[in-house]
Scaffold this active site. Structure first.
Site, PDB file in Angstrom:
ATOM      1  N   ALA A  21      70.815  21.664  33.826  1.00 15.35           N
ATOM      2  CA  ALA A  21      70.297  20.574  32.992  1.00 15.35           C
ATOM      3  C   ALA A  21      71.387  20.085  32.040  1.00 15.35           C
ATOM      4  O   ALA A  21      72.472  20.666  31.984  1.00 15.35           O
ATOM      5  CB  ALA A  21      69.089  21.066  32.198  1.00 15.35           C
ATOM      6  N   CYS A  22      71.080  19.059  31.286  1.00 16.14           N
ATOM      7  CA  CYS A  22      72.019  18.446  30.355  1.00 16.14           C
ATOM      8  C   CYS A  22      72.663  19.498  29.453  1.00 16.14           C
ATOM      9  O   CYS A  22      71.956  20.347  28.934  1.00 16.14           O
ATOM     10  CB  CYS A  22      71.294  17.430  29.485  1.00 16.14           C
ATOM     11  N   PRO A  23      73.966  19.533  29.218  1.00 17.78           N
ATOM     12  CA  PRO A  23      74.972  18.607  29.748  1.00 17.78           C
ATOM     13  C   PRO A  23      75.664  19.117  31.011  1.00 17.78           C
ATOM     14  O   PRO A  23      76.802  18.740  31.267  1.00 17.78           O
ATOM     15  CB  PRO A  23      75.967  18.518  28.584  1.00 17.78           C
ATOM     16  N   GLY A  24      75.007  19.963  31.768  1.00 18.51           N
ATOM     17  CA  GLY A  24      75.602  20.575  32.963  1.00 18.51           C
ATOM     18  C   GLY A  24      76.182  19.602  33.976  1.00 18.51           C
ATOM     19  O   GLY A  24      77.329  19.740  34.387  1.00 18.51           O
TER      20      GLY A  24
END
Lengths: 83, 188
Positions: A21-24
């Site tokens: 998920a963000c920021p992945g």
């Protein structure tokens, strides 16, 4: 670009960032961009809705050309040309 | 006639030099850099600081974090046990969280139930753990400066802090200098 055009793109590199998920996805994209040459196309797979806004902003800043995205069942495919 | 001309050239050169210096200074003032003063030691706030830092670093923005006061708990390594502390430092050491896994929430902490639930949700939704975030930050060159004065106040020792590739100890003036040349400054 239209979805049809995007579907016909032969990407030089596909980055599968669906498991994060963000920021992945943004981190995955940044790490992977070094693996392709300028002018080549990178495709990012992301299940994170925010990525659709983040990747164009990232491209804007760095200078990559953002081509667009289209949705699959549970994720999106985003395309860009490396600066 | 020639003489006055020469003087004008010299004056112009001087003005150009002065302007070049000024422009250089202005450019340095708005570097593509993010400076964050991380003061809170709550899980949610440290998480916010790290997510923003990672996003900025991914966008090729230089990131400089200044950890002070409560946030120092997040940088403690639970595996390290420094010796030679006085009584008050020992008490502080016991009362404050030993590392980022022990941080509490600023809201809905519910005696530890809150953080447990948040961590469970983070895992379920594929959000990186704080540990992973620090690892990524290290790889991306995010700099962490630890406030020397806070270390003294809390009685922490450098030997009990985490191993991080870009770690240094400094005072408030370092943050002020970093913030001054950054295009973005945050206080968390």
């Amino acid at each position: 670009m239209t979805t049809e055009e995007l579907k016909n793109i032969q990407s030089n590199l596909v980055v599968d960032a669906r498991g994060t998920a963000c920021p992945g996805p943004l981190l995955a994209a940044k790490k992977a961009i070094g693996e392709i040459e300028s002018g080549e196309i990178m495709e990012i797979l992301s299940a994170d809705e925010g990525t659709k806004n983040d990747i164009p902003r990232w491209c804007d800043k760095i200078g990559h050309e953002y081509l667009g995205f289209y949705d699959e069942d549970s994720f999106s495919r985003l395309f860009l040309i490396k600066e | 006639m020639e003489n006055t001309n020469e003087i004008t050239m010299e004056m112009l050169q001087k003005q150009v030099d002065a302007l070049t210096k000024k422009v250089g200074k202005l450019e340095k003032n708005r570097k593509d850099q993010l400076a964050i003063a991380v003061v809170s030691g709550d899980l949610d706030k440290v998480l916010a600081a790290m997510v923003i830092s990672l996003a900025a670093a991914a966008m090729d923005t230089q990131v400089k974090l200044f950890f002070s006061f409560w946030s120092l708990s997040a940088l403690r390594d639970p595996k390290k046990h420094p010796k030679g502390k006085d009584f008050i430092s020992k008490m502080f050491g016991i009362m404050l969280p030993t590392g980022k896994d022990k941080l509490t929430l600023s809201n809905m902490n519910m005696g530890g139930m809150g953080p447990m639930m948040i961590k469970m949700l983070m895992k379920k939704q594929n959000v990186m753990s704080l540990d992973e975030m620090f690892k990524q930050a290290g790889e991306l060159g995010v700099e962490i400066t630890i406030c020397e004065m806070s270390m003294g106040l809390m009685g922490f020792k450098a030997e009990e802090m985490i191993d991080y590739p870009h770690l240094r100890y400094a005072g408030a003036a370092t943050f002020v200098a970093d913030a001054g040349e950054s295009a973005m400054q945050l206080f968390i």
